[in-house]
Enzyme design. Structure first.
Site, short mmCIF file in Angstrom:
data_model
loop_
_atom_site.label_atom_id
_atom_site.label_comp_id
_atom_site.label_asym_id
_atom_site.label_seq_id
_atom_site.Cartn_x
_atom_site.Cartn_y
_atom_site.Cartn_z
N ASP A 52 57.54 -23.98 65.48
CA ASP A 52 58.75 -23.75 66.27
C ASP A 52 58.95 -24.91 67.26
O ASP A 52 58.17 -25.06 68.20
CB ASP A 52 58.60 -22.42 67.03
N ASP A 53 59.97 -25.73 67.04
CA ASP A 53 60.30 -26.84 67.95
C ASP A 53 59.36 -28.05 67.83
O ASP A 53 59.23 -28.82 68.78
CB ASP A 53 60.24 -26.41 69.43
N CYS A 100 66.94 -23.15 66.56
CA CYS A 100 66.06 -22.23 65.82
C CYS A 100 66.78 -21.33 64.83
O CYS A 100 66.54 -21.39 63.63
CB CYS A 100 65.29 -21.31 66.76
N ASP A 334 61.34 -26.12 62.52
CA ASP A 334 62.74 -25.71 62.42
C ASP A 334 63.70 -26.73 63.02
O ASP A 334 64.82 -26.90 62.57
CB ASP A 334 62.96 -24.31 63.02
N ASN A 335 63.28 -27.37 64.10
CA ASN A 335 64.09 -28.44 64.70
C ASN A 335 63.16 -29.36 65.48
O ASN A 335 61.99 -29.02 65.70
CB ASN A 335 65.18 -27.86 65.63
#
Ligand SMILES: *[C@@H]1O[C@H](CO)[C@@H](O)[C@H](O)[C@H]1NC(C)=O
Ligand SMILES: *[C@@H]1O[C@H](CO)[C@@H](O)[C@H](O)[C@H]1NC(C)=O
Ligand SMILES: *[C@@H]1O[C@H](CO)[C@@H](O)[C@H](O)[C@H]1NC(C)=O
Ligand SMILES: *[C@@H]1O[C@H](CO)[C@@H](O)[C@H](O)[C@H]1NC(C)=O
Ligand SMILES: *[C@@H]1O[C@H](CO)[C@@H](O)[C@H](O)[C@H]1NC(C)=O
Ligand SMILES: *[C@@H]1O[C@H](CO)[C@@H](O)[C@H](O)[C@H]1NC(C)=O
Ligand SMILES: *[C@@H]1O[C@H](CO)[C@@H](O)[C@H](O)[C@H]1NC(C)=O
Ligand SMILES: *[C@@H]1O[C@H](CO)[C@@H](O)[C@H](O)[C@H]1NC(C)=O
Ligand SMILES: *[C@@H]1O[C@H](CO)[C@@H](O)[C@H](O)[C@H]1NC(C)=O
Ligand SMILES: *[C@@H]1O[C@H](CO)[C@@H](O)[C@H](O)[C@H]1NC(C)=O
Ligand SMILES: *[C@@H]1O[C@H](CO)[C@@H](O)[C@H](O)[C@H]1NC(C)=O
Length: 529
Positions: A52-53, A100, A334-335
């Site tokens: 995540d991130d 997200c 995700d990003n």
């Protein structure tokens, strides 16, 4: 008594006729092999890890040493593998959108945001909404995997609004998943609720029992041990790391004490010729902002050490179960993320490489070791690739992505990569003023120290990112200025200079035409450019 009486003669019978037992065993082995070979088109297992991130541009992979070695150089570590089983692919991977919920929705459906219609992290923006559940989620890739007899497992964060009471709560388990151990809401490390196959399970903050990264790993290991070996498996693991609140495991809370955010590239540079949000931050940044972002940077890395352990333990278990050589492992995010670039303290949601360019590592059958590929792939390509491996007829699917199996394993598939693609983002804002930053009007959000707001309703943009002949990015904003940004990534990899006023107008026009086509593309028209 009865049980020992009945067991005894059974043992004796076996001892007397071992050849019959052997024949039975042989039959069972052959039978289970036949089952595996006829029912299942593919016998390749898959694991997809979505952090995540996690950025790649600011060195986000640096703390993940074991991940790089085990997904990267497994040919060395497990040298019994035949040479044609290759292991490493480090690609240039992009997200179709740097946030997200929309990005995760793209990973699940293989669609651009304009086709899955998840525009932001709110229920009203379709994040895990009823419309999502009734539409795109019914055609997400796990549905097709389960039709191919895959046993499937999901652990960790799903979509930011998952588990809300308005949309079925924890009782809603999306189709295609056999085992579901999923976080309610956004990333947390402790004090969270899980949906465990549709039942709420409340967790506190005891490291041994509750630390989410470890918990989903443990559950996936149990799944691997208890599943029926006749079927291939698919595991998706989505740890909260390195998302805020950046809670590291106790063993890692003192790691990287000397680490600071990198000071190169666009760090602490003014965003002078960029869209209006980038012209707001004070430059150079005040020390308070710098201290804040350095602290975040360090804590992000600390949380990643548990992810690194996760990868190591998974690989060890696969080796123990003799499944490693038949398992693809994808590792991605995700990003992206930024810490101080163009004087923005911390966030994602911008069009620049640091927010849209992601890590991607893949190991598995047919992949040559130590490859680094320049051809760009995207998050919308993941489901097509996964289903291609699973033996699904992917040309019949309603998805915008394309399989990148030809790029990572040319011995298995032929195909070319796309020359350019779309990045699209819908800005988030609040309708009221931020009480901490009264000088700013309504319409903004994500305000960090010193009232630098990193998002707004009019931070809504669409870009064409081109490769091959022209390594260019062309972006149009839906704001009052109809702002345009253009970067030559060959001459200016850190996107310091917006060349919109210098570049040949016919090139701008061509890019604008490409953008218009991509913004309404669907399926084949997103691929055949
Ligand atoms: C991959 O490259 C690294 C560094 O060049 C090397 O040490 C390693 O042996 C290579 N691994 C394989 C499987 O070729
Ligand atoms: C949410 O998605 C549905 C289709 O799945 C669409 O009709 C609707 O317009 C979307 N809502 C928004 C706000 O985009
Ligand atoms: C859903 O409702 C239950 C029961 O009223 C409540 O305990 C829970 O906190 C709610 N969950 C969410 C995510 O709002
Ligand atoms: C978890 O919740 C408890 C009770 O509200 C609180 O005391 C504790 O600080 C929380 N732990 C973390 C890590 O946030
Ligand atoms: C995960 O399993 C390990 C090894 O059995 C154990 O030490 C740890 O406490 C478990 N963690 C969680 C959160 O379940
Ligand atoms: C900000 O930090 C720099 C470098 O640590 C230091 O030289 C400078 O004096 C600090 N400024 C203020 C106003 O504290
Ligand atoms: C795959 O799907 C396409 C499009 O629906 C169809 O034309 C083709 O015949 C299918 N191929 C196979 C092998 O079923
Ligand atoms: C790829 O294309 C070449 C040339 O057409 C062909 O010889 C080869 O068999 C193809 N490979 C695969 C994996 O389809
Ligand atoms: C999310 O999108 C919806 C639909 O466009 C919009 O109403 C809502 O305000 C957005 N949420 C935020 C936080 O921007
Ligand atoms: C964008 O929106 C903000 C907040 O509503 C407003 O202050 C600003 O002028 C707008 N800028 C442009 C270029 O549209
Ligand atoms: C981008 O930069 C490269 C290297 O300086 C140059 O060769 C190329 O012409 C530039 N492209 C454009 C469109 O300006």
């Amino acid at each position: 008594m009865a049980s020992s009486f009945s067991r005894k003669p059974h043992r004796n019978r076996l001892r007397r006729v071992p050849e019959r037992a052997f024949a039975l065993l042989l039959f069972l082995t052959l039978f289970s092999c036949m089952l595996r070979c006829t029912e299942c088109v593919s016998s390749s297992n898959m694991i997809l890890i979505v952090t995540d991130d996690l950025d790649v541009e600011l060195g986000g992979m640096t703390p993940l040493k074991k991940t790089k070695a085990l997904i990267g150089e497994a040919g060395v570590t497990f040298s019994h593998a035949p040479f044609h089983l290759g292991f490493f692919f480090c690609g240039v991977k992009y997200t179709a959108t740097p946030l997200c919920c929309p990005s995760r929705s793209s990973i699940l459906t293989g669609k651009y945001p304009h086709n899955h219609m998840v525009h932001n992290n709110s229920l009203s923006g379709n994040c895990s909404s009823r419309a999502w559940q009734a539409g795109p989620e019914m055609q997400a890739f796990p549905v097709y995997l389960s039709k191919k007899y895959y046993q499937t497992f999901y652990g960790g964060k799903y979509l930011n609004q998952y588990g809300m009471n308005e949309t079925g709560g924890v009782g809603h388990v999306p189709p295609g998943w056999d085992q579901w151990h999923v976080l309610v809401g956004n990333s947390q490390y402790y004090n969270y609720t899980l949906s465990v196959n549709g039942k709420a399970e409340v967790h506190k903050d005891n490291y041994e029992k509750d630390y989410l990264t470890d918990l989903i790993l443990n559950r996936s290991l149990n799944f691997l041990e208890s599943r029926s070996p006749q079927h291939p498996f698919f595991i998706m693991l989505c740890p909260p790391a390195p998302h805020s609140p950046w809670t590291a495991a106790p063993a890692y809370q003192n790691s990287f004490t000397d680490v600071k955010a990198p000071r190169d590239g666009s760090f602490n540079k003014p965003g002078k010729d960029k869209h209006w949000l980038l012209r707001q931050p004070v430059n150079p940044m005040p020390n308070s902002s710098i201290n804040y972002l350095d602290n975040a940077f360090r804590k992000r890395w600390q949380t990643l050490l548990s992810v690194d352990d996760m990868v190591e333990k998974l690989v060890k278990k696969l080796e123990e179960l003799k499944e490693l050589d038949s398992t693809y492992i994808f590792f991605t995010s995700d990003n992206g993320y930024h810490t101080g670039q163009f004087s923005l303290p911390i966030d994602k949601r911008q069009l620049y490489e640091f927010d849209i360019h992601l890590p991607l590592l893949v190991r598995g059958p047919g992949i040559k070791p130590n490859q680094t590929l320049q051809a760009p792939v995207m998050n919308i390509d993941l489901p097509m690739t996964i289903l291609d491996i699973a033996g699904v007829n992917i040309s019949a699917l309603d998805m915008d992505g394309q399989s990148f199996l030809p790029q990572i394993a040319p011995s298995l598939r032929n195909g070319t990569s796309r020359p350019y693609f779309l990045v699209e983002y819908t800005g988030e804002g609040h309708f009221t003023k931020d009480p901490d930053c009264p000088k700013l009007g309504p319409g903004v959000s994500q305000c960090f120290p010193d009232c630098v707001c990193e998002d707004a309703f009019n931070n809504t943009y669409a870009c064409v990112r081109a490769f091959k002949d022209n390594n260019l990015q062309y972006c149009e904003f839906a704001d009052d200025e109809a702002f345009v940004e253009v970067y030559n990534l060959t001459a200016d990899p850190h996107q310091l200079e917006n060349i919109v006023k210098k570049v040949d107008p016919t090139l701008l026009q061509a890019m604008n035409q490409k953008l218009i086509k991509l913004q309404s593309c669907k399926g084949d028209s997103c691929r055949n450019l």
